[in-house]
Design an enzyme around this catalytic site. Structure first.
Site, PDB file in Angstrom:
ATOM      1  N   HIS A 172       0.841  -1.203   0.000  1.00 47.77           N
ATOM      2  CA  HIS A 172       0.000   0.000   0.000  1.00 47.77           C
ATOM      3  C   HIS A 172       0.873   1.249   0.000  1.00 47.77           C
ATOM      4  O   HIS A 172       1.828   1.329   0.767  1.00 47.77           O
ATOM      5  CB  HIS A 172      -0.915   0.018   1.232  1.00 47.77           C
ATOM      6  CG  HIS A 172      -2.105  -0.877   1.108  1.00 47.77           C
ATOM      7  ND1 HIS A 172      -3.383  -0.451   1.317  1.00 47.77           N
ATOM      8  CD2 HIS A 172      -2.197  -2.184   0.753  1.00 47.77           C
ATOM      9  CE1 HIS A 172      -4.224  -1.457   1.116  1.00 47.77           C
ATOM     10  NE2 HIS A 172      -3.531  -2.521   0.777  1.00 47.77           N
ATOM     11  N   TYR A 219       3.873   6.437  10.101  1.00 41.50           N
ATOM     12  CA  TYR A 219       3.031   5.298   9.724  1.00 41.50           C
ATOM     13  C   TYR A 219       3.851   4.224   9.002  1.00 41.50           C
ATOM     14  O   TYR A 219       3.741   3.039   9.331  1.00 41.50           O
ATOM     15  CB  TYR A 219       1.876   5.775   8.845  1.00 41.50           C
ATOM     16  CG  TYR A 219       0.774   4.752   8.697  1.00 41.50           C
ATOM     17  CD1 TYR A 219      -0.244   4.652   9.638  1.00 41.50           C
ATOM     18  CD2 TYR A 219       0.749   3.870   7.615  1.00 41.50           C
ATOM     19  CE1 TYR A 219      -1.249   3.705   9.515  1.00 41.50           C
ATOM     20  CE2 TYR A 219      -0.247   2.920   7.480  1.00 41.50           C
ATOM     21  CZ  TYR A 219      -1.241   2.844   8.431  1.00 41.50           C
ATOM     22  OH  TYR A 219      -2.236   1.897   8.301  1.00 41.50           O
ATOM     23  N   PRO A 248      -4.290   0.467  18.925  1.00 38.22           N
ATOM     24  CA  PRO A 248      -3.953  -0.023  17.583  1.00 38.22           C
ATOM     25  C   PRO A 248      -4.096   0.990  16.451  1.00 38.22           C
ATOM     26  O   PRO A 248      -3.773   0.663  15.312  1.00 38.22           O
ATOM     27  CB  PRO A 248      -4.931  -1.196  17.379  1.00 38.22           C
ATOM     28  CG  PRO A 248      -6.060  -0.927  18.302  1.00 38.22           C
ATOM     29  CD  PRO A 248      -5.499  -0.180  19.465  1.00 38.22           C
ATOM     30  N   TYR A 252      -9.340   5.377   7.342  1.00 39.33           N
ATOM     31  CA  TYR A 252      -9.486   5.743   8.751  1.00 39.33           C
ATOM     32  C   TYR A 252     -10.537   6.849   8.814  1.00 39.33           C
ATOM     33  O   TYR A 252     -10.320   7.932   8.281  1.00 39.33           O
ATOM     34  CB  TYR A 252      -8.158   6.264   9.311  1.00 39.33           C
ATOM     35  CG  TYR A 252      -7.094   5.204   9.540  1.00 39.33           C
ATOM     36  CD1 TYR A 252      -6.317   4.721   8.493  1.00 39.33           C
ATOM     37  CD2 TYR A 252      -6.860   4.708  10.824  1.00 39.33           C
ATOM     38  CE1 TYR A 252      -5.337   3.756   8.720  1.00 39.33           C
ATOM     39  CE2 TYR A 252      -5.877   3.751  11.054  1.00 39.33           C
ATOM     40  CZ  TYR A 252      -5.117   3.275  10.002  1.00 39.33           C
ATOM     41  OH  TYR A 252      -4.155   2.322  10.229  1.00 39.33           O
ATOM     42  N   LYS A 309       1.016  -0.108  15.218  1.00 40.49           N
ATOM     43  CA  LYS A 309       2.431  -0.209  15.604  1.00 40.49           C
ATOM     44  C   LYS A 309       2.795  -1.438  16.448  1.00 40.49           C
ATOM     45  O   LYS A 309       3.975  -1.771  16.568  1.00 40.49           O
ATOM     46  CB  LYS A 309       2.826   1.056  16.401  1.00 40.49           C
ATOM     47  CG  LYS A 309       2.955   2.289  15.529  1.00 40.49           C
ATOM     48  CD  LYS A 309       4.184   2.232  14.655  1.00 40.49           C
ATOM     49  CE  LYS A 309       4.172   3.254  13.547  1.00 40.49           C
ATOM     50  NZ  LYS A 309       4.021   2.711  12.208  1.00 40.49           N
TER      51      LYS A 309
HETATM   52  P1  FAD Z   1       1.659 -11.879  21.456  1.00 44.27           P
HETATM   53  O1  FAD Z   1       1.276 -11.922  20.034  1.00 44.27           O
HETATM   54  O2  FAD Z   1       0.619 -11.543  22.461  1.00 44.27           O
HETATM   55  O3  FAD Z   1       2.295 -13.286  21.802  1.00 44.27           O
HETATM   56  C1  FAD Z   1       2.542 -13.725  23.114  1.00 44.27           C
HETATM   57  C2  FAD Z   1       2.445 -15.218  23.163  1.00 44.27           C
HETATM   58  O4  FAD Z   1       2.773 -15.654  24.479  1.00 44.27           O
HETATM   59  C3  FAD Z   1       1.033 -15.720  22.885  1.00 44.27           C
HETATM   60  O5  FAD Z   1       1.075 -16.717  21.908  1.00 44.27           O
HETATM   61  C4  FAD Z   1       0.562 -16.227  24.226  1.00 44.27           C
HETATM   62  O6  FAD Z   1      -0.358 -17.300  24.100  1.00 44.27           O
HETATM   63  C5  FAD Z   1       1.856 -16.649  24.871  1.00 44.27           C
HETATM   64  N1  FAD Z   1       1.822 -16.685  26.329  1.00 44.27           N
HETATM   65  C6  FAD Z   1       1.220 -15.799  27.172  1.00 44.27           C
HETATM   66  N2  FAD Z   1       1.396 -16.165  28.442  1.00 44.27           N
HETATM   67  C7  FAD Z   1       2.135 -17.290  28.423  1.00 44.27           C
HETATM   68  C8  FAD Z   1       2.623 -18.166  29.439  1.00 44.27           C
HETATM   69  N3  FAD Z   1       2.386 -17.910  30.725  1.00 44.27           N
HETATM   70  N4  FAD Z   1       3.343 -19.249  29.078  1.00 44.27           N
HETATM   71  C9  FAD Z   1       3.582 -19.508  27.760  1.00 44.27           C
HETATM   72  N5  FAD Z   1       3.135 -18.740  26.756  1.00 44.27           N
HETATM   73  C10 FAD Z   1       2.412 -17.631  27.083  1.00 44.27           C
HETATM   74  N6  FAD Z   1      -1.905  -4.478  16.744  1.00 44.27           N
HETATM   75  C11 FAD Z   1      -2.111  -3.779  15.646  1.00 44.27           C
HETATM   76  O7  FAD Z   1      -1.174  -3.131  15.161  1.00 44.27           O
HETATM   77  N7  FAD Z   1      -3.348  -3.806  15.043  1.00 44.27           N
HETATM   78  C12 FAD Z   1      -4.406  -4.549  15.540  1.00 44.27           C
HETATM   79  O8  FAD Z   1      -5.483  -4.585  14.999  1.00 44.27           O
HETATM   80  C13 FAD Z   1      -4.209  -5.277  16.712  1.00 44.27           C
HETATM   81  N8  FAD Z   1      -5.209  -6.035  17.247  1.00 44.27           N
HETATM   82  C14 FAD Z   1      -4.968  -6.716  18.421  1.00 44.27           C
HETATM   83  C15 FAD Z   1      -5.989  -7.473  19.009  1.00 44.27           C
HETATM   84  C16 FAD Z   1      -5.786  -8.149  20.219  1.00 44.27           C
HETATM   85  C17 FAD Z   1      -6.911  -8.952  20.861  1.00 44.27           C
HETATM   86  C18 FAD Z   1      -4.518  -8.059  20.843  1.00 44.27           C
HETATM   87  C19 FAD Z   1      -4.270  -8.762  22.167  1.00 44.27           C
HETATM   88  C20 FAD Z   1      -3.497  -7.326  20.223  1.00 44.27           C
HETATM   89  C21 FAD Z   1      -3.700  -6.646  19.033  1.00 44.27           C
HETATM   90  N9  FAD Z   1      -2.693  -5.900  18.392  1.00 44.27           N
HETATM   91  C22 FAD Z   1      -2.916  -5.218  17.285  1.00 44.27           C
HETATM   92  C23 FAD Z   1      -1.353  -5.843  18.892  1.00 44.27           C
HETATM   93  C24 FAD Z   1      -0.440  -6.857  18.196  1.00 44.27           C
HETATM   94  O9  FAD Z   1      -1.186  -7.965  17.796  1.00 44.27           O
HETATM   95  C25 FAD Z   1       0.625  -7.191  19.207  1.00 44.27           C
HETATM   96  O10 FAD Z   1       1.406  -6.031  19.399  1.00 44.27           O
HETATM   97  C26 FAD Z   1       1.519  -8.361  18.808  1.00 44.27           C
HETATM   98  O11 FAD Z   1       0.767  -9.550  18.854  1.00 44.27           O
HETATM   99  C27 FAD Z   1       2.719  -8.453  19.734  1.00 44.27           C
HETATM  100  O12 FAD Z   1       3.391  -9.662  19.546  1.00 44.27           O
HETATM  101  P2  FAD Z   1       4.062 -10.408  20.759  1.00 44.27           P
HETATM  102  O13 FAD Z   1       4.713 -11.594  20.170  1.00 44.27           O
HETATM  103  O14 FAD Z   1       4.832  -9.455  21.571  1.00 44.27           O
HETATM  104  O15 FAD Z   1       2.846 -10.843  21.709  1.00 44.27           O
HETATM  105  C1  DHB Z   2      -5.251  -3.083  10.830  1.00 43.81           C
HETATM  106  C2  DHB Z   2      -5.120  -2.896  12.168  1.00 43.81           C
HETATM  107  C3  DHB Z   2      -4.778  -1.662  12.663  1.00 43.81           C
HETATM  108  O1  DHB Z   2      -4.639  -1.478  13.985  1.00 43.81           O
HETATM  109  C4  DHB Z   2      -4.576  -0.588  11.806  1.00 43.81           C
HETATM  110  O2  DHB Z   2      -4.264   0.624  12.320  1.00 43.81           O
HETATM  111  C5  DHB Z   2      -4.712  -0.774  10.452  1.00 43.81           C
HETATM  112  C6  DHB Z   2      -5.046  -2.026   9.966  1.00 43.81           C
HETATM  113  C7  DHB Z   2      -5.612  -4.420  10.323  1.00 43.81           C
HETATM  114  O3  DHB Z   2      -5.834  -5.321  11.133  1.00 43.81           O
HETATM  115  O4  DHB Z   2      -5.712  -4.591   9.094  1.00 43.81           O
END
Ligand code: FAD
Ligand code: DHB
Length: 388
Positions: free
Chosen positions: A72, A384, A292, A200, A296
């Site tokens: 994009h 962004y 979100p 947005y 980021k």
């Molecule tokens: P996570 O993806 O959370 O991974 C952590 C892992 O650790 C998970 O698999 C979990 O099951 C595991 N875990 C937790 N506790 C334990 C334990 N005690 N023992 C073993 N394993 C464990 N960001 C955006 O930019 N746009 C979005 O739309 C967006 N939507 C989101 C929706 C939700 C519901 C959530 C929670 C987050 C969202 N985010 C979004 C944020 C983005 O998805 C996260 O920043 C990203 O997943 C971070 O990755 P991570 O690996 O740090 O953590």
């Molecule tokens: C998506 C999620 C976001 O938080 C955003 O700012 C833009 C796109 C997505 O899930 O596609």
């Protein structure tokens, strides 16, 4: 059992760290409490910064991303009855984002780890961290399901609700946080996107975001009350609200379809400093989360892991701890920039219940500025697509 780096969590942070360490000849074991199926289906983020794409491609896990990801070169800001394009190709030439679902990144990383004989354990129970204190003669270790894993270093990649951050003794961390008085309802729908680029939208009814995953799958988000539940939102209500917010410019029609997935995400900002204690290093959501709106969260997780990989490579090469000691400080600069950008995008585009008419006029004035001044639009665009 023994490994060099014990990694808790098989999200993007933990899996990418394990993969990058493997490429440097460093061993790791990943412990994940959920099933492989669960983590591969968990629908979350979708916007990958240029630097995130580059990292995945350079690490050899970008083949499907390059094939199926959607590049994009702009986004639309929609408010006050009109749409305004923020043109990356003009404002930040040569830089763009790629829309590719987080769970696809997770699938690709798991496949790469398993193909290389990596040790990724799913459905692991009761992970606990031990002997983290700096200066101990013996190294840290993890216990889980009756087993013990000795490590040189532990990486806490277990997200916001994990066990790593709480394992740090009280008084060590400074915590900065802000809860927003609303949440996002996110849906995945089997329908072609109604727009080529992300939209947005700010309306008096609240914020809405039109995103996508493929030519046949769309992703949408709605600003909803913080105390709402997904079951309060039958499909018809979601489509009606999306139409009311997104069809706010003449000639735009939202195509509806089957809703495959829905979920409510609280809107919260959080930073724990420092991102390390003894031989424990936190990465990704375990250390910080952003609302979100700026897309980021996932990109920050990848950036942390890049820094941690370099620091661990130096440590295992010749025992030098300089980069490891500076890990938190190196990450926090980017983390705080993303915190500010995410706060700014959230404030710009959402309706706040306690806001007065004066505040709403300020918000609209800022939107007019961002969509008419090249300097202001460049601020949005460069944050962004991701700062270097
Ligand atoms: P996570 O993806 O959370 O991974 C952590 C892992 O650790 C998970 O698999 C979990 O099951 C595991 N875990 C937790 N506790 C334990 C334990 N005690 N023992 C073993 N394993 C464990 N960001 C955006 O930019 N746009 C979005 O739309 C967006 N939507 C989101 C929706 C939700 C519901 C959530 C929670 C987050 C969202 N985010 C979004 C944020 C983005 O998805 C996260 O920043 C990203 O997943 C971070 O990755 P991570 O690996 O740090 O953590
Ligand atoms: C998506 C999620 C976001 O938080 C955003 O700012 C833009 C796109 C997505 O899930 O596609």
């Amino acid at each position: 059992m023994r490994t060099q780096v014990g990694i808790i969590g098989a999200g993007p942070a933990g899996l990418l760290l394990s993969h990058l360490l493997h490429l440097r000849g460093i061993s790791s074991v990943v412990l994940e409490q959920r099933s492989r199926d669960y983590v591969e289906r968990r629908v979350r983020a979708g916007v990958l910064e240029q630097g995130t794409v580059d990292t995945l491609v350079e690490a050899g896990v970008g083949e499907r991303l390059l094939r199926e990801g959607l590049p994009h070169h702009g986004i639309e800001l929609r408010y006050g009855g009109a749409g305004h394009r923020v043109a990356f190709e003009k404002l930040v030439p040569g830089r763009s984002i790629t829309v590719y679902g987080q769970q696809e990144v997770v699938k690709d990383l798991i496949a790469a780890r398993l193909a290389a004989g990596g040790d990724v354990r799913f459905e692991v129970e009761d992970v606990a961290l031990h002997s983290l204190e700096p200066g101990l003669d013996s190294g840290p270790y993890l216990t889980f399901g009756g087993e013990r894993l000795d490590c040189d270093v532990i990486a806490g990649c277990d997200g916001f609700h994990g066990v790593s951050r709480p394992a740090i003794p009280e008084g060590v961390l400074s915590v900065y946080e802000r809860d927003y008085p609303f949440a996002w309802l996110g849906i995945l729908a089997r329908v072609a996107p109604s727009s080529e680029e992300l939209i947005y939208t700010r309306t008096e009814r609240g914020f809405a975001l039109h995103s996508m995953r493929s030519p046949t799958v769309s992703r949408f988000y709605l600003q909803v009350p913080a105390d709402t539940k997904a079951e309060y939102w039958p499909d018809e209500r979601i489509w009606a609200e999306l139409k009311a917010r997104l069809e706010s410019v003449p000639g735009f029609t939202l195509t509806t379809g089957e809703i495959m997935e829905k979920g409510v995400t609280p809107m919260r900002a959080f930073v724990a400093e420092p991102m390390q204690y003894g031989r424990l290093y936190l990465a990704g959501d375990a250390a910080h989360i952003v609302p979100p709106t700026g897309a980021k969260g996932l990109n920050l997780a990848v950036a942390d892991v890049r820094v941690l990989t370099e620091a661990l490579a130096a440590y295992f090469a010749d025992g030098s701890t300089e980069l490891l000691d500076g890990y938190s400080a190196a990450c926090l600069k980017r983390v705080w920039r993303a915190q500010h950008f995410s706060w700014w995008m959230t404030t710009l585009l959402h309706t706040f219940e306690d806001d007065d008419p004066y505040g709403r006029r300020l918000q609209l004035s800022y939107l007019d500025y961002v969509t008419s001044s090249e300097a202001a639009a460049t601020t949005l665009a460069e944050n962004y697509v991701g700062l270097p």
